[in-house]
Enzyme design. Structure first.
Site: not given
Length: 267
Positions: A49, A71, A182
């Protein structure tokens, strides 16, 4: 780069044609687990990632092939279905595949979805838990996830969800502190909903960016001013956001800032 072999007593089989879904931890290579390090050293292909740093990838075997599958919000990203299909393809080719994810693969890391797909495809896999940034980031900022004087429970929640996310008003009503992943873009809506749910505007908030890396920074603010303060701070994601009374312990427990300044934290 570490070159010493790991003791045989610590090793487990990493068979060709299998996938390890491993957590790389929050950023500091010292927080890798021994199994994650074994995976780095033995994998034929490492699918990693965006939040897996160069210092961690440098621990991979020289012959390992690195494949980026990052991502990141607001940027071009690999599609989840494509990532999963690639893991299956590589395993069927007989490779030892390390799927290396930031933090812990089962804590807002979509590791569960990838494991389901591997199971359905008949691919052997192993889960290698990692230290999640939601606990490590605050700890590196001197903020305990729980403390007997402030809270006996904590809620880990994501501010990014395809199904509407948590009921923030209901979470506020519990009085349990929150650690948010997030949540940068959604913070204005989250903060407003938490206040509507009964949390005081004076509730302490901490925003920890680049958790456990040499670039880590921390903004301490309140629920009433956090949106404006964050906008004015110049900080950028990735970030962990802590909402709760344990933030008040930071002046005493901020060991990292004291270490950077060559001092011992004190009250």
């Amino acid at each position: 780069m570490l070159t010493e072999p790991l003791p045989d007593s610590l090793l487990v089989p990493f068979a060709p044609g299998s996938v390890w879904l491993a957590g790389a931890g929050p950023g500091d290579p010292g927080l890798l687990t021994l199994l994650a390090l074994q995976g780095l050293r033995q994998a034929d292909v490492i699918v990693h990632d965006a939040l897996v740093g160069d210092r961690i990838l440098a621990l991979a075997a020289p012959a390992a092939r690195l494949e980026f599958a990052g991502k990141r919000g607001g940027r071009p990203s690999a599609h989840q279905d494509d990532i999963t299909s690639r893991l299956i393809e590589l395993a069927r080719e007989g490779h030892r595949v390390l799927r290396l994810k930031g933090g812990d693969p089962f804590v807002f890391g979509r590791g569960g979805e990838e494991a389901e797909a591997l199971a359905e495809a008949g691919i052997p896999f192993r889960i290698v838990p990692g230290i999640t940034s939601g606990l490590a980031g605050p700890a590196y900022a001197g903020i305990p996830a729980t403390h007997r004087s402030t809270n006996q429970a904590v809620v880990l929640a994501t501010g990014h969800s395809n199904n509407g996310g948590p009921d923030w008003k209901a979470l506020a009503a519990t009085g349990v502190p929150l650690i948010l992943y997030m949540a940068w873009k959604a913070l204005p809506d989250i903060a407003a909903a938490l206040r509507e749910g009964g949390l005081s505007p004076d509730t302490p908030v901490a925003v920890v960016t680049e958790a456990t890396t040499e670039r880590q920074d921390t903004l301490v603010t309140t629920l009433g001013t956090c949106v404006a303060d964050l906008e004015a701070s110049g900080l950028e994601p990735p970030a962990i956001i802590v909402v709760g009374e344990m933030v008040r312990l930071r002046p005493q427990l901020d060991w990292l800032q004291g270490q950077r300044a060559g001092q011992v934290p004190h009250g």
